[in-house]
Design an enzyme around this catalytic site. Structure first.
Site, PDB file in Angstrom:
ATOM      1  N   LYS A  82     -39.794 -19.255 -17.404  1.00  0.00           N
ATOM      2  CA  LYS A  82     -39.611 -19.910 -16.116  1.00  0.00           C
ATOM      3  C   LYS A  82     -40.974 -20.449 -15.689  1.00  0.00           C
ATOM      4  CE  LYS A  82     -35.254 -19.176 -15.249  1.00  0.00           C
ATOM      5  NZ  LYS A  82     -34.308 -20.288 -15.008  1.00  0.00           N
ATOM      6  N   GLU A  97     -36.569 -27.705 -19.363  1.00  0.00           N
ATOM      7  CA  GLU A  97     -35.295 -27.693 -18.647  1.00  0.00           C
ATOM      8  C   GLU A  97     -35.510 -28.026 -17.167  1.00  0.00           C
ATOM      9  OE1 GLU A  97     -33.232 -24.054 -19.633  1.00  0.00           O
ATOM     10  OE2 GLU A  97     -31.863 -24.251 -17.919  1.00  0.00           O
ATOM     11  N   LYS A 136     -37.667 -18.448 -23.571  1.00  0.00           N
ATOM     12  CA  LYS A 136     -37.700 -19.452 -22.493  1.00  0.00           C
ATOM     13  C   LYS A 136     -38.504 -18.877 -21.341  1.00  0.00           C
ATOM     14  CE  LYS A 136     -34.242 -20.761 -19.127  1.00  0.00           C
ATOM     15  NZ  LYS A 136     -32.839 -21.182 -18.905  1.00  0.00           N
ATOM     16  N   GLY A 143     -27.162 -19.158 -19.017  1.00  0.00           N
ATOM     17  CA  GLY A 143     -26.660 -17.927 -18.421  1.00  0.00           C
ATOM     18  C   GLY A 143     -27.051 -17.856 -16.963  1.00  0.00           C
ATOM     19  N   ASP A 187     -29.786 -28.819 -16.676  1.00  0.00           N
ATOM     20  CA  ASP A 187     -28.946 -27.672 -16.322  1.00  0.00           C
ATOM     21  C   ASP A 187     -28.256 -28.046 -15.005  1.00  0.00           C
ATOM     22  OD1 ASP A 187     -28.006 -25.251 -15.232  1.00  0.00           O
ATOM     23  OD2 ASP A 187     -29.780 -24.090 -15.689  1.00  0.00           O
ATOM     24  N   ASP A 210     -38.328 -23.689 -18.252  1.00  0.00           N
ATOM     25  CA  ASP A 210     -37.294 -24.067 -17.277  1.00  0.00           C
ATOM     26  C   ASP A 210     -37.917 -24.054 -15.881  1.00  0.00           C
ATOM     27  OD1 ASP A 210     -35.056 -24.442 -15.704  1.00  0.00           O
ATOM     28  OD2 ASP A 210     -33.967 -22.676 -16.436  1.00  0.00           O
ATOM     29  N   SER A 247     -34.525 -15.490 -21.601  1.00  0.00           N
ATOM     30  CA  SER A 247     -35.146 -16.234 -20.513  1.00  0.00           C
ATOM     31  C   SER A 247     -36.007 -15.254 -19.728  1.00  0.00           C
ATOM     32  CB  SER A 247     -34.039 -16.823 -19.634  1.00  0.00           C
ATOM     33  OG  SER A 247     -34.568 -17.360 -18.450  1.00  0.00           O
ATOM     34  N   LYS A 291     -23.029 -24.359 -18.578  1.00  0.00           N
ATOM     35  CA  LYS A 291     -22.647 -23.097 -17.940  1.00  0.00           C
ATOM     36  C   LYS A 291     -21.271 -23.321 -17.334  1.00  0.00           C
ATOM     37  CE  LYS A 291     -27.341 -21.825 -16.505  1.00  0.00           C
ATOM     38  NZ  LYS A 291     -28.293 -21.801 -15.369  1.00  0.00           N
TER      39      LYS A 291
HETATM   40  O1  OSB Z   1     -31.735 -21.837 -14.679  1.00  0.00           O
HETATM   41  O2  OSB Z   1     -31.007 -21.026 -16.466  1.00  0.00           O
HETATM   42  C1  OSB Z   1     -31.271 -20.893 -15.291  1.00  0.00           C
HETATM   43  C2  OSB Z   1     -30.699 -17.283 -14.208  1.00  0.00           C
HETATM   44  C3  OSB Z   1     -30.180 -17.467 -12.946  1.00  0.00           C
HETATM   45  C4  OSB Z   1     -30.073 -18.742 -12.446  1.00  0.00           C
HETATM   46  C5  OSB Z   1     -30.465 -19.832 -13.227  1.00  0.00           C
HETATM   47  C6  OSB Z   1     -30.953 -19.651 -14.504  1.00  0.00           C
HETATM   48  C7  OSB Z   1     -31.103 -18.342 -14.995  1.00  0.00           C
HETATM   49  C8  OSB Z   1     -31.676 -18.009 -16.303  1.00  0.00           C
HETATM   50  C9  OSB Z   1     -31.256 -16.693 -16.923  1.00  0.00           C
HETATM   51  O3  OSB Z   1     -32.489 -18.673 -16.860  1.00  0.00           O
HETATM   52  C10 OSB Z   1     -30.438 -16.839 -18.126  1.00  0.00           C
HETATM   53  C11 OSB Z   1     -29.745 -15.559 -18.558  1.00  0.00           C
HETATM   54  O4  OSB Z   1     -28.643 -15.252 -18.045  1.00  0.00           O
HETATM   55  O5  OSB Z   1     -30.284 -14.871 -19.420  1.00  0.00           O
HETATM   56 MG    MG Z   2     -31.873 -23.431 -16.044  1.00  0.00          MG
END
Ligand code: OSB
Ligand code: MG
Length: 373
Positions: free
Chosen positions: A166, A216, A164, A293, A241, A191, A138, A265
């Site tokens: 953001k 996402e 992925k 994560g 999520d 995401d 991510s 999660k």
């Molecule tokens: O939305 O998936 C999410 C990290 C912190 C809070 C929310 C998210 C995330 C990530 C990181 O996308 C995922 C990772 O731990 O590699």
């Molecule tokens: Mg997410």
């Protein structure tokens, strides 16, 4: 069944700097604050990680609310009565509304403890089926598209199976277009962490052109209805999520057709017990899931790896190598990915990796021990 005789619980507030800043639609972070939970029984210690962050950005919980819930309610509840398995603690803790991350931190420690008492890795306890799981990465919002593409190329060279990105308004379709021009064939998804509303439908619809595996959480956490309205019109599968907080919300999302994929999660849903219920429910309804994560230390990430061995986990996960997050992770050996872009599931008891007390001490800001009276 035997009883888990807990002697004491220890909480450690920790802070670790990221190797690279992480920017989402709610801002840029340079480090991660989290709570480690240790549950001791006899000579055995189970480790959990509470994924609440400093500020209530991803959800309403914070490290301080989680610490308060653990200290004032969850640890006293646990100590009140003996326990035969972690799911029993989870059921008892339902009396307290909300605060899933606080609950999960403690429940994860109990799962690790139970697995160590049984001498089994967690994935065997859970009935997991994969011994190797697909790794994704991510990537946060960067300063420029060229910097983003450089980072993507680095991760692809390491073998990650999907990327992925953001996104947020203004860093979305144009970015996907720039990435697709250079990398037409990669597995790509985005995401938004709830940064859009139905008023942005036009810019979200543009994302259909980029062959994304999923989008996402475009809308805020509690909005299953608007996600259903958008999913009706979009070809790209939506993945939820933040919206999925329990097996009950998962059922509503499935029945309303709010999404076609769910990200699980443990921290968001109150622990492994609820995460497994969501997994089983989704499997029965042919809704694939994958493991998200929260930029966990190796302790929380090891827990995620075991969870991701269940059979309905069907996509690459947000589970990356230790060195992608932290220069010095809290565990040995560090989590690493194979050249095929997979993570091998540990075979040692419990989480199957060794927390390093010296490094925990170095990262710690505050520590407290709670003894059974
Ligand atoms: O939305 O998936 C999410 C990290 C912190 C809070 C929310 C998210 C995330 C990530 C990181 O996308 C995922 C990772 O731990 O590699
Ligand atoms: Mg997410």
């Amino acid at each position: 069944m035997g009883k888990m005789k807990i002697d004491r619980i220890e909480l450690v507030l920790c802070s670790l700097p990221y190797v690279h800043f992480f920017e989402t639609s709610f801002g840029r972070e340079k480090d991660r604050t989290f709570i480690l939970v240790m549950a001791y029984a006899g000579g055995v210690c189970g480790y959990g990680e509470c994924v609440a962050d400093k500020a209530p950005l991803y959800s309403y919980e914070t490290t301080r609310t989680a610490w308060m819930m653990l200290e004032d309610f969850l640890i006293p509840l646990l100590m009140k009565k003996s326990l035969s398995e972690p799911g029993e603690f989870y059921e008892r803790a339902r009396i307290f509304k909300g605060h899933p991350m606080a609950k999960a931190g403690l429940e994860l420690a109990l799962w690790d403890l139970l697995a160590k008492q049984k001498g089994k890795p967690l994935w065997k306890l859970y009935g997991g089926k994969y011994e190797e799981i697909p790794a994704g990465v991510s990537i946060g919002i960067q300063d420029s598209p060229s910097q983003l593409i450089e980072r993507i190329n680095g991760f692809l060279e390491e073998g990650y199976q999907r990327i992925k990105l953001k996104i947020k308004p203004g860093w979305d379709a144009s970015i996907c277009r720039a990435v697709r021009e250079k990398l037409p064939g990669i597995r790509l998804q985005v995401d938004a962490n709830g940064a859009y509303s139905l008023l942005d439908k036009k810019s979200l619809m543009e994302l259909d052109a980029f062959g994304l595996e999923m989008i996402e959480q475009p809308f805020p956490p509690y909005d299953l209805w608007d996600h259903a309205q958008l999913q009706k019109e979009m070809e790209t599968p939506l993945c939820l999520d933040e919206s999925i907080t329990s097996v009950e919300t998962a059922r509503k999302a499935v029945e309303m057709e709010s999404c076609r994929v769910i990200n699980i999660k443990a921290g968001r849903v109150g622990g492994i017990t609820e995460a497994r219920k969501i997994h089983d429910f989704c499997q029965a309804r042919s809704m694939p899931v994958w493991c998200g994560g929260m930029l966990e230390s190796g302790i929380g990430r090891a827990h995620n790896i075991h969870l991701a061995t269940l059979p309905n986990f069907k996509y690459p996960h947000d589970l990356s190598a230790s060195k992608r997050y932290y220069a010095e992770d809290l565990i040995e050996p560090p989590i690493d990915i194979t050249p095929q872009g997979t993570i091998q599931v540990p075979h040692f008891p419990g989480i199957g990796v060794l927390p390093q007390e010296k490094r925990i001490r170095k990262a710690s800001l505050k520590r407290k021990v709670f003894k059974t009276t």
